[in-house]
Design a protein around this motif. Structure first.
Motif, PDB file in Angstrom:
ATOM      1  N   GLU A  52      -1.427  10.374 -13.362  1.00 35.06           N
ATOM      2  CA  GLU A  52      -2.088  10.340 -12.054  1.00 35.06           C
ATOM      3  C   GLU A  52      -2.962   9.099 -11.910  1.00 35.06           C
ATOM      4  OE1 GLU A  52      -4.170  13.765 -10.791  1.00 35.06           O
ATOM      5  OE2 GLU A  52      -2.345  14.907 -10.372  1.00 35.06           O
ATOM      6  N   ILE A  53      -3.518   8.625 -13.025  1.00 34.55           N
ATOM      7  CA  ILE A  53      -4.334   7.411 -12.973  1.00 34.55           C
ATOM      8  C   ILE A  53      -3.470   6.223 -12.565  1.00 34.55           C
ATOM      9  CG2 ILE A  53      -5.725   5.820 -14.360  1.00 34.55           C
ATOM     10  CD1 ILE A  53      -6.570   8.234 -16.068  1.00 34.55           C
ATOM     11  N   GLU A  54      -2.295   6.107 -13.186  1.00 32.44           N
ATOM     12  CA  GLU A  54      -1.406   4.994 -12.862  1.00 32.44           C
ATOM     13  C   GLU A  54      -0.870   5.103 -11.433  1.00 32.44           C
ATOM     14  OE1 GLU A  54      -0.663   2.228 -14.322  1.00 32.44           O
ATOM     15  OE2 GLU A  54      -1.827   2.584 -16.132  1.00 32.44           O
ATOM     16  N   ILE A  55      -0.585   6.315 -10.988  1.00 35.30           N
ATOM     17  CA  ILE A  55      -0.132   6.482  -9.609  1.00 35.30           C
ATOM     18  C   ILE A  55      -1.234   6.054  -8.644  1.00 35.30           C
ATOM     19  CG2 ILE A  55       0.436   8.216  -7.857  1.00 35.30           C
ATOM     20  CD1 ILE A  55       2.142   9.630  -9.917  1.00 35.30           C
ATOM     21  N   GLY A  56      -2.475   6.372  -8.973  1.00 37.57           N
ATOM     22  CA  GLY A  56      -3.590   5.933  -8.139  1.00 37.57           C
ATOM     23  C   GLY A  56      -3.680   4.414  -8.069  1.00 37.57           C
ATOM     24  N   VAL A  57      -3.488   3.747  -9.205  1.00 34.53           N
ATOM     25  CA  VAL A  57      -3.503   2.281  -9.227  1.00 34.53           C
ATOM     26  C   VAL A  57      -2.349   1.731  -8.394  1.00 34.53           C
ATOM     27  CG1 VAL A  57      -3.324   0.238 -10.689  1.00 34.53           C
ATOM     28  CG2 VAL A  57      -4.639   2.205 -11.476  1.00 34.53           C
ATOM     29  N   LEU A  58      -1.160   2.316  -8.551  1.00 34.29           N
ATOM     30  CA  LEU A  58       0.008   1.884  -7.785  1.00 34.29           C
ATOM     31  C   LEU A  58      -0.251   1.995  -6.284  1.00 34.29           C
ATOM     32  CD1 LEU A  58       3.037   1.167  -7.448  1.00 34.29           C
ATOM     33  CD2 LEU A  58       3.545   3.608  -7.755  1.00 34.29           C
ATOM     34  N   LYS A  59      -0.833   3.093  -5.857  1.00 29.39           N
ATOM     35  CA  LYS A  59      -1.084   3.288  -4.430  1.00 29.39           C
ATOM     36  C   LYS A  59      -2.111   2.294  -3.899  1.00 29.39           C
ATOM     37  CE  LYS A  59       0.275   8.140  -4.080  1.00 29.39           C
ATOM     38  NZ  LYS A  59      -0.139   9.530  -3.758  1.00 29.39           N
ATOM     39  N   ARG A  60      -3.149   2.015  -4.698  1.00 27.60           N
ATOM     40  CA  ARG A  60      -4.183   1.083  -4.236  1.00 27.60           C
ATOM     41  C   ARG A  60      -3.676  -0.355  -4.206  1.00 27.60           C
ATOM     42  NH1 ARG A  60      -7.216   4.133  -7.817  1.00 27.60           N
ATOM     43  NH2 ARG A  60      -7.255   2.430  -9.334  1.00 27.60           N
TER      44      ARG A  60
END
Length: 215
Positions: A147-155
């Motif tokens: 979820e941390i990496e998905i958050g970075v991807l989205k930002r």
């Protein structure tokens, strides 16, 4: 919860990698009218109306201790897409690993038994022998470092309108290449001891009578 937390604090072992896997989606949307770029005295502006072009599914795998990340984009999110991602981990990314330990949520498509739906029994068992699955608790998806990496991807990549699936794939592929060159592991700090203190409401409460029985 403790199973996942204890796994996160094991030392790095390249023969038994810990992989976090999660999924998300991106709605494809385009501008009905071209946005106005920023200029002196005025910020950039976009019309609130947009054109819809469906939705794409994001499948992200990451190895937190090395910072490696892999993203695949598909039209659907079914069991077969999950099987494809696991087979890719086993055959492409970690062919020499003795055991691939995967952390994921309890989505109904994440079914190890489904290997038998898509492979002959001997191949299905051979794949399953190479995996060890660890599930985050319900309403505990925050324990999944993917979820941390998905958050970075989205930002960094998905925080704007993207209309075409091909554009989305190209943008995500470029982000993935940049991300993998930074070699930024995730420094997970939350431990089992922390959970027993900060989340003590999740644990059974022992009465005085219980403690006397244990004594």
């Amino acid at each position: 919860m403790e199973d996942v937390l204890n796994l996160y604090h094991e030392p790095y072992d390249e023969t038994r990698p810990v992989i976090c896997f999660d999924e998300s989606s991106k709605a494809l949307r385009g501008h009905e009218r071209d946005p106005l770029p920023a200029r002196p005295g005025a910020v950039a502006r976009s019309d609130h109306r947009y054109k819809r072009n469906g939705k794409q599914r994001i499948h992200l795998s990451t190895e937190p201790l090395t910072g490696w990340v892999n993203v695949e984009i598909t039209e659907k999110r079914r069991t077969i897409e999950w099987i494809d991602r696991m087979v890719e981990l086993a055959d492409v990314h970690y062919p020499d690993a003795d055991c691939i330990r995967v952390v994921m949520d309890q989505l109904n498509t994440h079914k190890p038994a489904a290997f038998y739906q898509f492979f002959p029994p001997e191949y299905a068992q051979a794949y399953l022998d190479r995996f060890e699955f660890h599930y985050t608790p319900k309403r505990g998806s925050w324990l999944n470092m993917a979820e941390i990496e998905i958050g970075v991807l989205k930002r960094q990549c998905l925080d704007r309108r993207i209309y075409h699936a091909a554009t989305l794939r190209a943008e995500v592929a470029a982000w993935q290449r940049r991300r993998n060159t930074t070699n930024r592991p995730i420094d997970w700090q939350f431990t089992t001891d922390d959970a027993r203190i900060k989340l003590r409401q999740l644990y059974p409460i022992e009465t005085e009578e219980d403690l006397q029985i244990h004594a």
